[in-house]
Design a protein around this motif. Structure first.
Motif, PDB file in Angstrom:
ATOM      1  N   ARG A  60      -5.403   5.029   5.137  1.00  0.00           N
ATOM      2  CA  ARG A  60      -6.824   4.684   5.041  1.00  0.00           C
ATOM      3  C   ARG A  60      -7.049   3.258   5.551  1.00  0.00           C
ATOM      4  NH1 ARG A  60      -7.500   4.849  -0.196  1.00  0.00           N
ATOM      5  NH2 ARG A  60      -7.594   7.112  -0.233  1.00  0.00           N
ATOM      6  N   TYR A  61      -6.127   2.352   5.249  1.00  0.00           N
ATOM      7  CA  TYR A  61      -6.253   0.949   5.663  1.00  0.00           C
ATOM      8  C   TYR A  61      -6.348   0.816   7.183  1.00  0.00           C
ATOM      9  CZ  TYR A  61      -5.150  -4.028   6.088  1.00  0.00           C
ATOM     10  OH  TYR A  61      -5.185  -5.364   6.402  1.00  0.00           O
ATOM     11  N   ILE A  62      -5.556   1.623   7.909  1.00  0.00           N
ATOM     12  CA  ILE A  62      -5.609   1.524   9.372  1.00  0.00           C
ATOM     13  C   ILE A  62      -6.582   2.538   9.977  1.00  0.00           C
ATOM     14  CG2 ILE A  62      -3.342   0.482   9.596  1.00  0.00           C
ATOM     15  CD1 ILE A  62      -2.286   3.193  10.534  1.00  0.00           C
ATOM     16  N   GLY A  63      -7.230   3.336   9.134  1.00  0.00           N
ATOM     17  CA  GLY A  63      -8.311   4.195   9.604  1.00  0.00           C
ATOM     18  C   GLY A  63      -7.897   5.541  10.142  1.00  0.00           C
ATOM     19  N   ILE A  64      -6.758   6.065   9.684  1.00  0.00           N
ATOM     20  CA  ILE A  64      -6.326   7.386  10.143  1.00  0.00           C
ATOM     21  C   ILE A  64      -6.005   8.269   8.946  1.00  0.00           C
ATOM     22  CG2 ILE A  64      -5.465   6.499  12.347  1.00  0.00           C
ATOM     23  CD1 ILE A  64      -2.624   6.674  11.225  1.00  0.00           C
ATOM     24  N   SER A  65      -5.840   9.557   9.202  1.00  0.00           N
ATOM     25  CA  SER A  65      -5.522  10.497   8.133  1.00  0.00           C
ATOM     26  C   SER A  65      -4.049  10.347   7.726  1.00  0.00           C
ATOM     27  CB  SER A  65      -5.769  11.930   8.595  1.00  0.00           C
ATOM     28  OG  SER A  65      -4.789  12.307   9.555  1.00  0.00           O
ATOM     29  N   PRO A  66      -3.716  10.731   6.505  1.00  0.00           N
ATOM     30  CA  PRO A  66      -2.311  10.698   6.088  1.00  0.00           C
ATOM     31  C   PRO A  66      -1.411  11.565   6.976  1.00  0.00           C
ATOM     32  CG  PRO A  66      -3.716  10.863   4.161  1.00  0.00           C
ATOM     33  CD  PRO A  66      -4.600  11.035   5.380  1.00  0.00           C
ATOM     34  N   THR A  67      -1.945  12.678   7.483  1.00  0.00           N
ATOM     35  CA  THR A  67      -1.163  13.552   8.362  1.00  0.00           C
ATOM     36  C   THR A  67      -0.812  12.844   9.665  1.00  0.00           C
ATOM     37  OG1 THR A  67      -2.276  15.469   7.426  1.00  0.00           O
ATOM     38  CG2 THR A  67      -1.114  15.801   9.498  1.00  0.00           C
ATOM     39  N   LEU A  68      -1.793  12.205  10.292  1.00  0.00           N
ATOM     40  CA  LEU A  68      -1.536  11.456  11.517  1.00  0.00           C
ATOM     41  C   LEU A  68      -0.615  10.267  11.222  1.00  0.00           C
ATOM     42  CD1 LEU A  68      -1.958  10.947  14.515  1.00  0.00           C
ATOM     43  CD2 LEU A  68      -4.093   9.751  13.938  1.00  0.00           C
ATOM     44  N   PHE A  69      -0.814   9.631  10.089  1.00  0.00           N
ATOM     45  CA  PHE A  69       0.041   8.521   9.666  1.00  0.00           C
ATOM     46  C   PHE A  69       1.500   8.976   9.619  1.00  0.00           C
ATOM     47  CE2 PHE A  69       2.080   5.797   6.534  1.00  0.00           C
ATOM     48  CZ  PHE A  69       1.613   4.530   6.869  1.00  0.00           C
ATOM     49  N   ASP A  70       1.744  10.131   8.996  1.00  0.00           N
ATOM     50  CA  ASP A  70       3.113  10.666   8.904  1.00  0.00           C
ATOM     51  C   ASP A  70       3.694  10.941  10.284  1.00  0.00           C
ATOM     52  OD1 ASP A  70       2.884  10.564   6.157  1.00  0.00           O
ATOM     53  OD2 ASP A  70       2.458  12.704   5.938  1.00  0.00           O
ATOM     54  N   ARG A  71       2.896  11.550  11.148  1.00  0.00           N
ATOM     55  CA  ARG A  71       3.379  11.875  12.492  1.00  0.00           C
ATOM     56  C   ARG A  71       3.722  10.604  13.274  1.00  0.00           C
ATOM     57  NH1 ARG A  71      -0.611  15.156  14.683  1.00  0.00           N
ATOM     58  NH2 ARG A  71      -1.467  13.519  15.978  1.00  0.00           N
ATOM     59  N   LYS A  72       2.842   9.612  13.225  1.00  0.00           N
ATOM     60  CA  LYS A  72       3.085   8.358  13.941  1.00  0.00           C
ATOM     61  C   LYS A  72       4.242   7.583  13.329  1.00  0.00           C
ATOM     62  CE  LYS A  72       0.146   8.937  17.118  1.00  0.00           C
ATOM     63  NZ  LYS A  72       0.653   9.136  18.484  1.00  0.00           N
ATOM     64  N   ARG A  73       4.444   7.734  12.047  1.00  0.00           N
ATOM     65  CA  ARG A  73       5.590   7.103  11.375  1.00  0.00           C
ATOM     66  C   ARG A  73       6.888   7.729  11.897  1.00  0.00           C
ATOM     67  NH1 ARG A  73       8.815   4.372  10.927  1.00  0.00           N
ATOM     68  NH2 ARG A  73      10.328   4.352   9.275  1.00  0.00           N
ATOM     69  N   LYS A  74       6.923   9.060  12.002  1.00  0.00           N
ATOM     70  CA  LYS A  74       8.116   9.746  12.510  1.00  0.00           C
ATOM     71  C   LYS A  74       8.394   9.386  13.961  1.00  0.00           C
ATOM     72  CE  LYS A  74       7.963  13.698   9.427  1.00  0.00           C
ATOM     73  NZ  LYS A  74       7.666  15.121   9.277  1.00  0.00           N
ATOM     74  N   GLU A  75       7.324   9.132  14.736  1.00  0.00           N
ATOM     75  CA  GLU A  75       7.471   8.754  16.141  1.00  0.00           C
ATOM     76  C   GLU A  75       7.832   7.274  16.299  1.00  0.00           C
ATOM     77  OE1 GLU A  75       3.729   9.860  17.894  1.00  0.00           O
ATOM     78  OE2 GLU A  75       4.123  12.008  17.644  1.00  0.00           O
TER      79      GLU A  75
ATOM     80  N   LEU B  28       0.833  -1.201   0.000  1.00  0.00           N
ATOM     81  CA  LEU B  28       0.000   0.000   0.000  1.00  0.00           C
ATOM     82  C   LEU B  28       0.868   1.251   0.000  1.00  0.00           C
ATOM     83  CD1 LEU B  28      -2.424  -1.177   2.822  1.00  0.00           C
ATOM     84  CD2 LEU B  28      -2.929  -1.148   0.379  1.00  0.00           C
ATOM     85  N   ARG B  29       0.511   2.194  -0.832  1.00  0.00           N
ATOM     86  CA  ARG B  29       1.177   3.494  -0.787  1.00  0.00           C
ATOM     87  C   ARG B  29       0.688   4.258   0.440  1.00  0.00           C
ATOM     88  NH1 ARG B  29       2.799   5.715  -6.530  1.00  0.00           N
ATOM     89  NH2 ARG B  29       3.209   3.740  -7.561  1.00  0.00           N
ATOM     90  N   ARG B  30       1.351   5.355   0.754  1.00  0.00           N
ATOM     91  CA  ARG B  30       1.125   6.097   1.987  1.00  0.00           C
ATOM     92  C   ARG B  30      -0.348   6.390   2.268  1.00  0.00           C
ATOM     93  NH1 ARG B  30       0.604  11.327   1.790  1.00  0.00           N
ATOM     94  NH2 ARG B  30       0.473  12.482   3.718  1.00  0.00           N
ATOM     95  N   GLU B  31      -1.057   7.017   1.353  1.00  0.00           N
ATOM     96  CA  GLU B  31      -2.454   7.387   1.587  1.00  0.00           C
ATOM     97  C   GLU B  31      -3.335   6.155   1.776  1.00  0.00           C
ATOM     98  OE1 GLU B  31      -3.865  10.138  -1.334  1.00  0.00           O
ATOM     99  OE2 GLU B  31      -2.583  11.747  -0.598  1.00  0.00           O
ATOM    100  N   ASP B  32      -3.063   5.112   0.990  1.00  0.00           N
ATOM    101  CA  ASP B  32      -3.839   3.881   1.125  1.00  0.00           C
ATOM    102  C   ASP B  32      -3.525   3.182   2.443  1.00  0.00           C
ATOM    103  OD1 ASP B  32      -5.112   4.218  -1.350  1.00  0.00           O
ATOM    104  OD2 ASP B  32      -3.464   3.225  -2.401  1.00  0.00           O
ATOM    105  N   ALA B  33      -2.259   3.234   2.866  1.00  0.00           N
ATOM    106  CA  ALA B  33      -1.868   2.628   4.144  1.00  0.00           C
ATOM    107  C   ALA B  33      -2.560   3.342   5.304  1.00  0.00           C
ATOM    108  CB  ALA B  33      -0.355   2.676   4.308  1.00  0.00           C
TER     109      ALA B  33
END
Length: 85
Positions: free
Chosen positions: A18-33, A11-16
């Motif tokens: 969406r797959y776990i049910g969060i926004s791409p912005t939150l996804f990026d933040r949690k990825r950095k953390e 899955l690309r970033r936006e799809d990933a």
């Protein structure tokens, strides 16, 4: 004939997100953390493995939705939970 699952494993970033049910912005933040597994570089494209993302849901969740320790019920439940373990 058995059904075939055509759900993509990569899955690309936006799809990933969406797959776990969060926004791409939150996804990026949690990825950095470090809370979201890193992507894999496949053919020059950063792809998240669906199985790696599924592992996020395998972690037990023990924290209360409300961390207000002044609440009697939160405190009582927390102590009962500790006794169960």
């Amino acid at each position: 004939m058995p059904a075939v699952d055509f759900t993509p494993r990569g899955l690309r970033r936006e799809d990933a997100a969406r797959y776990i049910g969060i926004s791409p912005t939150l996804f990026d933040r949690k990825r950095k953390e470090g809370e979201i597994p890193p992507p894999r570089d496949l053919f020059g494209v950063m792809i998240w493995d669906r199985h790696d993302l599924d592992s996020l849901f395998a972690k037990p969740v023990y924290s209360a939705a409300n961390d207000n320790h002044d609440n009697y019920w939160d405190t009582a439940f927390a102590s009962e939970e500790a006794e169960v373990r």
